[in-house]
Design a protein around this motif. Sequence first.
Motif: not given
Length: 488
Positions: A102-128
């Motif tokens: 959805l983010a890649a569609w909103y900003f009309e930039e396919p590269a957002v998809l890959k960036m968001v998937l990487i960032i998704a790991l950050s809250p998983l680690l911070a939750g510990l």
Amino acid sequence: MTLRRQTTSAAFWQILARGADRGLRFLASLVLARVLAPADFGLLAATMVVAGIVETVSYLGIDQAVVQSKRSDEPRFLGTAFRVLALRGLLIAIGTAVLAPLAAWYFEEPAVLKMVLIIALSPLLAGLENPWMFVERKNLRFKPISIATIAGACAQVATSVGGVYAGFGAPALALGFVASSAVTTAVGWILVPKRLDLAKDAIAAAELRGFAQRAAGVPFLIMLSNSAPSLVLGRMAGLPVLGIYSLAQRLCSLPSEIALPIFGTVLTPAYAGIREDIPRVRRIWIKTLTGVSLLVMPVVSALVVLDEKLPRVLYGEKYAGSAGLVSMIATAALVSSVMSCCGPMLWGLGRPEIDRWTLMIRVVVIALVAPFAAWYGGATMFAASVTLSLLVGLAYCMHASRRLLGAQRREIVRAFVPGALLGGATLALSAMVREGCVRFAIADAWQVVAVLALAGVTMLASGFALKRGMAGWAATLNDERGSLLARC
């Protein structure tokens, strides 16, 4: 140790940590700006919005709940907090990944998809994260917290810069955030290796749930307000303009982000400890307003004078932006700094709903004005709309805080007089220095150095002036009958 010494020590460690954290990130941005394009930084800003939305929607205020709880030193209570944090981190990671398309569609930039998937790991680690770190904060022992923050900053900078030079491009910036979360969490457990009791505790769960209900919505509103550039500029003006704006915003907020922890993070648990003594809280709050204005106004004055010359010299011509952009962002940073004096006090007194209404006002004004401002006036007018929203929110926040504490209007006005005089003098002298440099055809780089040196001297002078004031804050926090912590 008396509360006065604890407060002073906590302030030292927080300023050290925040200075190292923001300083390292700033130095990294100087290096990365020479390699990456503005669109890459815009891509990062767009990515962080997605993670911010999911994280703030699910905000539970566990850290604040631990600070205010009487059971904060019980392993079972903290075990309950850890289980909630870990589950929340997992859900945030999943939610962030789900929103990536959805983010890649909103900003009309396919590269957002890959960036968001990487960032998704950050809250998983911070939750510990180690919940005993919240107890350290409550007891004003900020040394382990600060060391963990500095370690995380070093990991982020090393990963981002190394990744970019290794050819990973913009995704290296996202990897830097993941590395920061991992290292900060690991160091927190190493420095405070205390056990947790993970057995179920219905009473602890009910207490955490009750605080979360009172605090609900505040972080989400903060996120909406702070993410307005990404949501509006990123969509209407494009990622390159968003990248220029985000770097200018990072530059203008650097001084206040280094200086303000002493008034925010350090004083929040202190406010909570003396919330029954409203006159004392009022005195601290008034002195905080004076301290913030003295520290921030000289720097803002220098930024207003330099305007687009500053990013041009530091980042390069491609990051110069439109005329007036830096000046307007700097003004917004000043208003935001003053407003930040109210938040810790309101949370410490158990009145987060006032902070919530303040943020709602800001979001409404931005929603009504910012899109039109960005459409017709570009980044500079958008920054002006953000400043307007902050001013309206500040007016309400100051009014509510004044009534809550029983402060008089003249007390508040008088609190800003020293900072206004110092800021005005800095503005006049900086303008004279700039015009003198222009007359003698001195390069822009030397103009920036001269004006910033003047602002630095002014800040140093205000720091000496605040030295006695800091002693006054700590003395006000002290209980004449002994340590406040001992009494509590």
